[in-house]
Enzyme design. Structure first.
Site, mmCIF file in Angstrom:
data_model
loop_
_atom_site.group_PDB
_atom_site.id
_atom_site.type_symbol
_atom_site.label_atom_id
_atom_site.label_comp_id
_atom_site.label_asym_id
_atom_site.label_seq_id
_atom_site.Cartn_x
_atom_site.Cartn_y
_atom_site.Cartn_z
ATOM 1 N N SER A 13 60.447 42.333 40.999
ATOM 2 C CA SER A 13 61.670 43.743 41.733
ATOM 3 C C SER A 13 62.905 43.127 42.416
ATOM 4 O O SER A 13 63.373 42.462 42.043
ATOM 5 C CB SER A 13 60.596 44.341 42.294
ATOM 6 O OG SER A 13 61.156 45.729 43.107
ATOM 7 N N LYS A 70 60.844 68.297 56.391
ATOM 8 C CA LYS A 70 60.861 67.126 57.037
ATOM 9 C C LYS A 70 59.511 66.981 57.202
ATOM 10 O O LYS A 70 59.284 65.605 57.141
ATOM 11 C CB LYS A 70 60.689 67.948 58.894
ATOM 12 C CG LYS A 70 60.720 66.824 59.980
ATOM 13 C CD LYS A 70 62.160 66.230 59.699
ATOM 14 C CE LYS A 70 62.466 64.692 60.730
ATOM 15 N NZ LYS A 70 63.381 64.160 59.843
#
Length: 385
Positions: free
Chosen positions: A199, A251
């Site tokens: 990764s 949000k």
């Protein structure tokens, strides 16, 4: 005479048996010895304070008070801790030279500043890569890594750098930043992968001049994942309800207390795809591979060292020691060389961990706490996998 005591024979005059041995074979009759130290008959105890005739009171030594621990020991320990924390104590290195007729090319030293001959600097990339945390909590931050690689770059005796990688990856931004530091390094950089270099850790490794791994190492895992918990069902069962008050329709995207909307899922997928494309571009550039070649390997799977070599994700199969010699060769070192490690005071990190509040990025499920996860947090915590 104390009541209840049997008569005691007179004490022998000096010279008979006090300090003088009886004739050989002669045994003094019972009771002819002085009473000093004699045991009274069973059950017969003299009255309190009474002393049988012939007994001489023996002075009792006063009890010795328990020695108090010396205060200077604590002062010495305290001074040593202060000196260690402030860097006032330097550990001088000792070089271990091989006695096998020059067959070994390596010697050892304790920090970057200690090398007195050409050296390879070893930097360990262990644990999760993230923007916050410290090495003692298993986190590698860009700031921490930059200090180490900058020390190696600025040391004239260091001719090459070896990154010893054992990491499952980390966040997108932190992995990208460390990758840039490796790519910008002016000295040769060789990577040695231990158990896993996957990764974000592979993103970093791809920027090195050479990558070495063991046959059983886990290498690659090119991909990105964003995992968002949803505990709304559990909250309904226990009767807990969260109300979100926001300014901006997105949000509270990624809040664990409700399901994602289709629009929010599309936004997050776009962020993940963008990070995925960035990952592929970084690997393709670092490994000098075509983007289409990297795309075929970017399935999120971690390959074994042998498979990774076949697919071009690493250069050589070998041990840490093999990678050290390769780094020395790339650095133009001939003959014996030093192996040096960062000159960093570990106590500073220990006390920093004890007295600071740091957020841990131990896994993919640590996406949010409190009232929800914002889009900014979600983007930052999407892990290259």
């Amino acid at each position: 005479m104390a009541e209840g005591y049997p008569p005691v024979p007179p004490v022998q005059p000096p010279g008979q048996y006090q300090g003088a041995m009886p004739p050989q074979g002669a045994v003094p009759p019972y009771g002819a010895m002085p009473m000093q130290g004699a045991v009274p008959p069973q059950g017969a105890m003299p009255p309190q304070g009474a002393m049988p005739p012939g007994m001489t009171p023996q002075p009792v030594a006063p009890a010795q008070p328990e020695k108090k621990q010396r205060g200077w020991v604590g002062w010495v320990i305290g001074i040593l801790l202060v000196l260690l924390m402030t860097g006032g104590i330097c550990v001088w290195p000792c070089a271990l030279l091989s006695s096998s007729g020059g067959s070994s090319r390596r010697s050892s030293a304790s920090n970057f500043s200690s090398a007195y001959r050409d050296a390879v600097a070893v930097i360990h990339l262990n644990g999760v890569i993230a923007g916050t945390g410290d090495a003692y909590s298993g986190t590698i931050t860009p700031e921490y890594f930059y200090e180490l690689i900058d020390d190696a770059e600025s040391n004239a005796n260091v001719k090459a750098i070896l990154l010893r990688v054992d990491s499952p990856g980390g966040t997108v931004a932190a992995s990208e930043e460390i990758s840039e530091y490796v790519a910008a390094c002016s000295k040769p950089v060789v990577v040695s992968i231990g158990d896993v270099g996957a990764s974000g850790a592979y993103m970093v490794a791809s920027q090195a001049d050479e990558i070495w791994a063991n046959k059983g190492s886990a290498v690659g895992s090119i991909g990105v994942i964003a995992q968002i918990p949803n505990v709304s069902g559990l909250m309904d069962k226990v009767g807990v309800e969260f109300e979100m008050i926001t300014a901006g329709e997105n949000k509270d995207t990624g809040s664990p207390y409700r399901k994602l909307t289709d629009a929010e899922r599309a936004l997050i997928q776009g962020e993940v795809d963008e990070a995925y494309d960035l990952f592929i571009d970084i690997v393709a550039e670092g490994r000098n591979m075509k983007r289409s070649e990297v795309e075929k390997l970017a399935t999120g799977w971690a390959w074994s060292g042998m498979q990774a070599k076949e697919k071009g994700l690493i250069d050589e199969l070998g041990t840490y020691q093999d990678a050290l010699d390769a780094a020395a060769e790339l650095g133009g070192i001939e003959g014996v060389y030093d192996v040096v490690t960062p000159n960093r005071n570990p106590l500073l990190d220990v006390f920093g961990s004890m007295f600071s509040l740091t957020r841990q990025f131990g896994g993919l499920d640590s996406l949010g706490t409190g009232t929800g996860v914002s889009r900014e947090t979600l983007t930052r915590e999407s892990l290259p996998r």
